[in-house]
Design a protein around this motif. Structure first.
Motif, PDB file in Angstrom:
ATOM      1  N   PRO A 221       0.809  -1.219   0.000  1.00 31.36           N
ATOM      2  CA  PRO A 221       0.000   0.000   0.000  1.00 31.36           C
ATOM      3  C   PRO A 221       0.841   1.268   0.000  1.00 31.36           C
ATOM      4  O   PRO A 221       1.951   1.304   0.535  1.00 31.36           O
ATOM      5  CB  PRO A 221      -0.821  -0.105   1.284  1.00 31.36           C
ATOM      6  N   THR A 222       0.278   2.293  -0.632  1.00 24.81           N
ATOM      7  CA  THR A 222       0.850   3.636  -0.627  1.00 24.81           C
ATOM      8  C   THR A 222      -0.226   4.571  -0.088  1.00 24.81           C
ATOM      9  O   THR A 222      -1.363   4.152   0.161  1.00 24.81           O
ATOM     10  CB  THR A 222       1.235   4.081  -2.053  1.00 24.81           C
ATOM     11  N   ALA A 223       0.108   5.824   0.044  1.00 28.12           N
ATOM     12  CA  ALA A 223      -0.859   6.810   0.536  1.00 28.12           C
ATOM     13  C   ALA A 223      -2.090   6.894  -0.358  1.00 28.12           C
ATOM     14  O   ALA A 223      -3.178   7.244   0.099  1.00 28.12           O
ATOM     15  CB  ALA A 223      -0.199   8.179   0.652  1.00 28.12           C
ATOM     16  N   ALA A 224      -1.950   6.554  -1.630  1.00 30.05           N
ATOM     17  CA  ALA A 224      -3.056   6.642  -2.582  1.00 30.05           C
ATOM     18  C   ALA A 224      -3.840   5.336  -2.730  1.00 30.05           C
ATOM     19  O   ALA A 224      -4.811   5.287  -3.479  1.00 30.05           O
ATOM     20  CB  ALA A 224      -2.522   7.072  -3.943  1.00 30.05           C
ATOM     21  N   SER A 225      -3.438   4.296  -2.017  1.00 27.92           N
ATOM     22  CA  SER A 225      -4.082   2.990  -2.151  1.00 27.92           C
ATOM     23  C   SER A 225      -5.451   2.945  -1.496  1.00 27.92           C
ATOM     24  O   SER A 225      -5.774   3.739  -0.615  1.00 27.92           O
ATOM     25  CB  SER A 225      -3.218   1.905  -1.499  1.00 27.92           C
ATOM     26  N   LYS A 226      -6.205   1.958  -1.923  1.00 33.33           N
ATOM     27  CA  LYS A 226      -7.434   1.558  -1.248  1.00 33.33           C
ATOM     28  C   LYS A 226      -7.156   0.162  -0.712  1.00 33.33           C
ATOM     29  O   LYS A 226      -6.517  -0.654  -1.390  1.00 33.33           O
ATOM     30  CB  LYS A 226      -8.620   1.542  -2.201  1.00 33.33           C
ATOM     31  N   ILE A 227      -7.627  -0.103   0.500  1.00 31.50           N
ATOM     32  CA  ILE A 227      -7.323  -1.388   1.127  1.00 31.50           C
ATOM     33  C   ILE A 227      -8.576  -2.036   1.698  1.00 31.50           C
ATOM     34  O   ILE A 227      -9.572  -1.370   1.971  1.00 31.50           O
ATOM     35  CB  ILE A 227      -6.284  -1.240   2.255  1.00 31.50           C
ATOM     36  N   LYS A 228      -8.476  -3.333   1.891  1.00 35.93           N
ATOM     37  CA  LYS A 228      -9.425  -4.097   2.685  1.00 35.93           C
ATOM     38  C   LYS A 228      -8.592  -4.848   3.713  1.00 35.93           C
ATOM     39  O   LYS A 228      -7.526  -5.390   3.381  1.00 35.93           O
ATOM     40  CB  LYS A 228     -10.215  -5.086   1.836  1.00 35.93           C
ATOM     41  N   ALA A 229      -9.050  -4.842   4.951  1.00 34.98           N
ATOM     42  CA  ALA A 229      -8.290  -5.486   6.014  1.00 34.98           C
ATOM     43  C   ALA A 229      -9.233  -6.106   7.035  1.00 34.98           C
ATOM     44  O   ALA A 229     -10.384  -5.690   7.175  1.00 34.98           O
ATOM     45  CB  ALA A 229      -7.393  -4.459   6.712  1.00 34.98           C
ATOM     46  N   THR A 230      -8.717  -7.107   7.722  1.00 38.84           N
ATOM     47  CA  THR A 230      -9.376  -7.624   8.915  1.00 38.84           C
ATOM     48  C   THR A 230      -8.472  -7.241  10.075  1.00 38.84           C
ATOM     49  O   THR A 230      -7.251  -7.100   9.912  1.00 38.84           O
ATOM     50  CB  THR A 230      -9.584  -9.147   8.852  1.00 38.84           C
ATOM     51  N   TYR A 231      -9.059  -7.054  11.243  1.00 28.66           N
ATOM     52  CA  TYR A 231      -8.258  -6.586  12.368  1.00 28.66           C
ATOM     53  C   TYR A 231      -8.983  -6.769  13.692  1.00 28.66           C
ATOM     54  O   TYR A 231     -10.203  -6.939  13.739  1.00 28.66           O
ATOM     55  CB  TYR A 231      -7.901  -5.104  12.210  1.00 28.66           C
TER      56      TYR A 231
ATOM     57  N   ASP B 207     -12.845  -2.748  18.883  1.00 29.06           N
ATOM     58  CA  ASP B 207     -13.373  -2.986  17.544  1.00 29.06           C
ATOM     59  C   ASP B 207     -12.717  -4.226  16.963  1.00 29.06           C
ATOM     60  O   ASP B 207     -11.565  -4.546  17.279  1.00 29.06           O
ATOM     61  CB  ASP B 207     -13.111  -1.785  16.635  1.00 29.06           C
ATOM     62  N   GLN B 208     -13.472  -4.904  16.093  1.00 26.99           N
ATOM     63  CA  GLN B 208     -12.962  -6.110  15.461  1.00 26.99           C
ATOM     64  C   GLN B 208     -13.702  -6.318  14.151  1.00 26.99           C
ATOM     65  O   GLN B 208     -14.918  -6.125  14.079  1.00 26.99           O
ATOM     66  CB  GLN B 208     -13.174  -7.307  16.384  1.00 26.99           C
ATOM     67  N   LEU B 209     -12.969  -6.679  13.133  1.00 27.65           N
ATOM     68  CA  LEU B 209     -13.554  -6.991  11.843  1.00 27.65           C
ATOM     69  C   LEU B 209     -12.925  -8.305  11.383  1.00 27.65           C
ATOM     70  O   LEU B 209     -11.729  -8.354  11.101  1.00 27.65           O
ATOM     71  CB  LEU B 209     -13.276  -5.867  10.837  1.00 27.65           C
ATOM     72  N   THR B 210     -13.719  -9.373  11.375  1.00 27.96           N
ATOM     73  CA  THR B 210     -13.185 -10.698  11.062  1.00 27.96           C
ATOM     74  C   THR B 210     -13.366 -11.092   9.603  1.00 27.96           C
ATOM     75  O   THR B 210     -12.763 -12.062   9.155  1.00 27.96           O
ATOM     76  CB  THR B 210     -13.826 -11.768  11.966  1.00 27.96           C
TER      77      THR B 210
ATOM     78  N   VAL C  83      -3.491  -6.695  12.452  1.00 29.72           N
ATOM     79  CA  VAL C  83      -4.095  -6.388  11.154  1.00 29.72           C
ATOM     80  C   VAL C  83      -3.603  -7.374  10.091  1.00 29.72           C
ATOM     81  O   VAL C  83      -2.404  -7.640   9.994  1.00 29.72           O
ATOM     82  CB  VAL C  83      -3.729  -4.957  10.692  1.00 29.72           C
ATOM     83  N   THR C  84      -4.547  -7.871   9.295  1.00 25.22           N
ATOM     84  CA  THR C  84      -4.214  -8.631   8.096  1.00 25.22           C
ATOM     85  C   THR C  84      -4.660  -7.806   6.902  1.00 25.22           C
ATOM     86  O   THR C  84      -5.825  -7.396   6.803  1.00 25.22           O
ATOM     87  CB  THR C  84      -4.914 -10.008   8.084  1.00 25.22           C
ATOM     88  N   LEU C  85      -3.740  -7.523   6.027  1.00 29.20           N
ATOM     89  CA  LEU C  85      -4.005  -6.728   4.831  1.00 29.20           C
ATOM     90  C   LEU C  85      -4.516  -7.679   3.749  1.00 29.20           C
ATOM     91  O   LEU C  85      -3.768  -8.419   3.135  1.00 29.20           O
ATOM     92  CB  LEU C  85      -2.715  -6.030   4.414  1.00 29.20           C
ATOM     93  N   VAL C  86      -5.823  -7.669   3.554  1.00 26.38           N
ATOM     94  CA  VAL C  86      -6.482  -8.636   2.679  1.00 26.38           C
ATOM     95  C   VAL C  86      -6.366  -8.248   1.210  1.00 26.38           C
ATOM     96  O   VAL C  86      -6.155  -9.096   0.348  1.00 26.38           O
ATOM     97  CB  VAL C  86      -7.966  -8.797   3.087  1.00 26.38           C
ATOM     98  N   GLU C  87      -6.523  -6.965   0.914  1.00 20.92           N
ATOM     99  CA  GLU C  87      -6.507  -6.516  -0.481  1.00 20.92           C
ATOM    100  C   GLU C  87      -5.921  -5.118  -0.555  1.00 20.92           C
ATOM    101  O   GLU C  87      -6.204  -4.270   0.283  1.00 20.92           O
ATOM    102  CB  GLU C  87      -7.945  -6.496  -1.012  1.00 20.92           C
ATOM    103  N   VAL C  88      -5.102  -4.890  -1.563  1.00 21.83           N
ATOM    104  CA  VAL C  88      -4.511  -3.573  -1.806  1.00 21.83           C
ATOM    105  C   VAL C  88      -4.717  -3.237  -3.269  1.00 21.83           C
ATOM    106  O   VAL C  88      -4.323  -3.989  -4.156  1.00 21.83           O
ATOM    107  CB  VAL C  88      -2.999  -3.538  -1.486  1.00 21.83           C
TER     108      VAL C  88
END
Length: 157
Positions: free
Chosen positions: A69-79, A90-93, A150-155
């Motif tokens: 990821p960079t400052a301009a990225s869009k991400i999906k994460a679980t945490y 907070d938790q997102l599984t 945090v798990t970085l699922v998608e970048v």
């Protein structure tokens, strides 16, 4: 938890600069002033933490192999987000359906997530000034040092 996640993301969008809503009559603590607390937490939790120049502590569990990821990225994460007393705030599984703009996340995530790539997992111990500062937000009190797994699922770059 869904309501907390929505609150958390809403607060992320509202935060700017150091992650603190300004002009609320308080001063953020420096990362240096919270260093001993963060190191003690890492030691107690068996986290082999490395200090980043920003004052954030991290341990890369899995570096990942996809996009970084960079400052301009869009991400999906679980945490999982916790206060240092162990309270999960907070938790997102499962990954969110809509990606998040990196530019809208708290400073600690903006600094920590680029240390891994898509598919990677990182533990972050974030000083309060790189999170929600002296004011806090929702269930997060002011001056709270935060822990995230945090798990970085998608970048998407």
């Amino acid at each position: 938890m869904k309501n907390v996640t929505i609150l958390f993301l809403s607060v992320l969008v509202m935060m700017t600069g150091t992650g603190c809503v300004k002009d609320q009559g308080c001063d953020d603590k420096s990362p240096q002033s919270e260093k001993a607390t963060m190191v003690a937490y890492a030691t107690a939790e068996g986290i082999n933490a490395v200090e980043h120049s920003s004052g954030l502590y991290y341990e890369i569990i899995t570096p990942g192999t996809g996009n970084q990821p960079t400052a301009a990225s869009k991400i999906k994460a679980t945490y999982t987000g916790k206060l240092l007393n162990g309270t999960v705030f907070d938790q997102l599984t499962t990954p969110p359906t809509q990606p998040w703009d990196m530019s809208l996340l708290i400073e600690g995530w903006k600094i920590g997530l680029p240390l891994i790539k898509q598919g990677g997992t990182i533990k972050l111990i974030i000083p309060s000034s790189l999170a929600y500062g002296c004011n806090g937000a929702g269930p997060i009190p002011g001056d709270a040092i935060l822990y995230f797994d945090v798990t970085l699922v998608e970048v998407t770059n």
